[in-house]
Design a protein around this motif. Structure first.
Motif, short mmCIF file in Angstrom:
data_model
loop_
_atom_site.label_atom_id
_atom_site.label_comp_id
_atom_site.label_asym_id
_atom_site.label_seq_id
_atom_site.Cartn_x
_atom_site.Cartn_y
_atom_site.Cartn_z
N CYS A 122 -5.38 -55.08 6.68
CA CYS A 122 -5.76 -53.89 5.92
C CYS A 122 -7.28 -53.70 5.91
CB CYS A 122 -5.22 -53.99 4.49
SG CYS A 122 -3.43 -53.79 4.38
N GLN A 123 -8.02 -54.80 5.88
CA GLN A 123 -9.48 -54.70 5.99
C GLN A 123 -9.86 -54.11 7.35
OE1 GLN A 123 -11.26 -58.56 5.21
NE2 GLN A 123 -10.16 -58.77 3.28
N ASN A 124 -9.17 -54.53 8.39
CA ASN A 124 -9.45 -54.00 9.73
C ASN A 124 -9.13 -52.51 9.82
OD1 ASN A 124 -10.15 -56.60 10.47
ND2 ASN A 124 -8.24 -57.03 11.55
N ILE A 125 -8.04 -52.10 9.19
CA ILE A 125 -7.68 -50.68 9.19
C ILE A 125 -8.76 -49.87 8.48
CG2 ILE A 125 -6.03 -48.98 8.30
CD1 ILE A 125 -3.88 -51.24 8.57
N MET A 126 -9.21 -50.37 7.35
CA MET A 126 -10.25 -49.67 6.60
C MET A 126 -11.55 -49.57 7.39
SD MET A 126 -9.34 -48.38 3.78
CE MET A 126 -11.01 -48.06 3.22
N ALA A 127 -11.94 -50.68 8.05
CA ALA A 127 -13.18 -50.69 8.83
C ALA A 127 -13.10 -49.68 9.97
CB ALA A 127 -13.45 -52.09 9.37
N SER A 128 -11.95 -49.62 10.64
CA SER A 128 -11.78 -48.69 11.75
C SER A 128 -11.82 -47.24 11.25
CB SER A 128 -10.45 -48.95 12.47
OG SER A 128 -10.46 -50.23 13.07
N ALA A 129 -11.20 -46.99 10.10
CA ALA A 129 -11.20 -45.64 9.55
C ALA A 129 -12.61 -45.19 9.19
CB ALA A 129 -10.30 -45.59 8.31
N LEU A 130 -13.41 -46.09 8.64
CA LEU A 130 -14.79 -45.75 8.27
C LEU A 130 -15.62 -45.45 9.52
CD1 LEU A 130 -15.42 -48.34 5.41
CD2 LEU A 130 -15.20 -45.86 5.18
N GLU A 131 -15.38 -46.23 10.58
CA GLU A 131 -16.09 -45.98 11.85
C GLU A 131 -15.76 -44.61 12.41
OE1 GLU A 131 -15.18 -49.11 14.54
OE2 GLU A 131 -16.20 -50.67 13.38
N LEU A 132 -14.56 -44.13 12.12
CA LEU A 132 -14.13 -42.82 12.62
C LEU A 132 -14.56 -41.69 11.68
CD1 LEU A 132 -10.55 -43.88 13.75
CD2 LEU A 132 -12.43 -43.22 15.26
N GLY A 133 -15.30 -42.03 10.63
CA GLY A 133 -15.78 -41.01 9.71
C GLY A 133 -14.78 -40.58 8.66
N ILE A 134 -13.73 -41.38 8.48
CA ILE A 134 -12.73 -41.05 7.46
C ILE A 134 -13.19 -41.62 6.13
CG2 ILE A 134 -10.33 -41.41 6.76
CD1 ILE A 134 -9.64 -41.56 9.75
N PRO A 135 -13.20 -40.83 5.05
CA PRO A 135 -13.73 -41.29 3.77
C PRO A 135 -13.04 -42.53 3.24
CG PRO A 135 -13.32 -38.93 3.74
CD PRO A 135 -12.70 -39.44 5.00
N ARG A 136 -13.80 -43.32 2.48
CA ARG A 136 -13.25 -44.53 1.88
C ARG A 136 -12.13 -44.22 0.90
NH1 ARG A 136 -14.40 -49.72 1.72
NH2 ARG A 136 -14.00 -50.94 -0.16
N SER A 137 -12.10 -42.99 0.40
CA SER A 137 -11.04 -42.61 -0.52
C SER A 137 -9.66 -42.72 0.12
CB SER A 137 -11.25 -41.18 -1.02
OG SER A 137 -11.24 -40.27 0.07
N LYS A 138 -9.63 -42.73 1.45
CA LYS A 138 -8.34 -42.84 2.16
C LYS A 138 -7.80 -44.26 2.13
CE LYS A 138 -6.80 -39.78 3.36
NZ LYS A 138 -6.06 -38.86 2.47
N LYS A 139 -8.51 -45.15 1.42
CA LYS A 139 -8.02 -46.52 1.26
C LYS A 139 -6.62 -46.51 0.67
CE LYS A 139 -9.47 -49.00 -2.20
NZ LYS A 139 -10.32 -49.79 -3.11
N PHE A 140 -6.33 -45.49 -0.14
CA PHE A 140 -5.01 -45.40 -0.76
C PHE A 140 -3.91 -45.40 0.29
CE2 PHE A 140 -1.44 -42.85 -2.37
CZ PHE A 140 -1.08 -43.60 -3.47
N ASP A 141 -4.14 -44.70 1.42
CA ASP A 141 -3.15 -44.67 2.48
C ASP A 141 -2.86 -46.07 2.99
OD1 ASP A 141 -3.07 -41.97 2.26
OD2 ASP A 141 -4.28 -41.54 4.02
N THR A 142 -3.92 -46.86 3.14
CA THR A 142 -3.75 -48.22 3.64
C THR A 142 -3.05 -49.09 2.61
OG1 THR A 142 -5.77 -47.98 4.94
CG2 THR A 142 -4.97 -50.22 4.60
N ALA A 143 -3.42 -48.95 1.35
CA ALA A 143 -2.82 -49.75 0.29
C ALA A 143 -1.31 -49.49 0.20
CB ALA A 143 -3.48 -49.43 -1.05
N CYS A 144 -0.91 -48.24 0.45
CA CYS A 144 0.51 -47.90 0.40
C CYS A 144 1.30 -48.58 1.51
CB CYS A 144 0.70 -46.38 0.50
SG CYS A 144 0.17 -45.49 -0.98
#
Length: 216
Positions: free
Chosen positions: A37-59
């Motif tokens: 999940c940390q890797n998913i979040m890091a990749s999303a941030l690199e792609l410019g996706i807001p950290r608020s989308k962490k909820f998607d990963t948590a789900c």
């Protein structure tokens, strides 16, 4: 404070059925899921996706965790640890894991001292512990039901424990801390072998949902 008879029996049931292999599997699997999940979040941030989308990963945490654990059990021929998908009557099924004559499932919980939410199916399972607490030496007795609870902050683990709850669902009879059973090398292997393919799928889905939101 002296332990009650039920507490002593619960501890004995736990020590007789939950092996070190099972403890390592639980702890390593949850830690590997956090890493994915940390890797998913890091990749999303690199792609410019807001950290608020962490909820998607948590789900997706529960799905990733069950996938990592069940595939690991299947591919490593852990005959002393089995699993089964069980319907709760509502929502998605849960995974029951069995070690010896003990069955457990995994639940995220905010506080280590708090009992997991008393859902109907969970209360019914725990009520079944009454029989094994009354007749612990009978071979044909039904399996004991236990619960693994854990919590994380930003996918950094705060606690992992496994415990047995009293049949009236009022208190823990016995709990064991599993954080010390995390093995970094095994976690890395589990994450790369079973977690990495799921990471890519999750990242693509987060990207897709984010684009749809932007268009909307």
């Amino acid at each position: 404070m002296l332990e009650s008879n039920d507490e002593l029996i619960a501890e004995e049931i736990y020590r007789s059925n939950i092996t070190d292999i099972t403890k390592h599997m639980i702890a390593n699997g949850i830690q590997a899921t956090c890493q994915s999940c940390q890797n998913i979040m890091a990749s999303a941030l690199e792609l410019g996706i807001p950290r608020s989308k962490k909820f998607d990963t948590a789900c997706r945490f529960s799905f990733i965790l069950s996938s990592i654990l069940t595939k690991s059990i299947d591919e490593n021929n852990l005959s002393q640890l089995t699993y089964d998908e069980v319907s709760t009557g509502r929502g998605r099924p849960i995974i029951h894991y069995r070690s010896g004559n003990a069955i457990f499932h995994i639940k995220k919980e905010s506080n280590a001292n708090r009992l997991p939410q008393g859902a109907k199916y969970r209360r019914e399972e725990i009520k079944g512990n009454e029989q094994i607490l009354l007749f612990p030496d009978i071979v044909e007795v039904s399996p004991a039901h236990m619960v693994v609870t854990f919590n994380h902050k930003d996918f950094q683990l705060k606690f992992i424990q496994i415990g047995m709850i009293d049949p009236t669902y009022e208190r823990w009879l016995f709990r064991d801390d599993l954080l010390s059973y995390i093995q970094s090398n095994t976690v890395e292997t589990m994450q790369k072998t079973y977690g990495a393919p799921l990471e890519q799928q999750a990242i693509e889905l987060v990207q897709k949902n984010f684009r749809l939101e932007m268009k909307g």
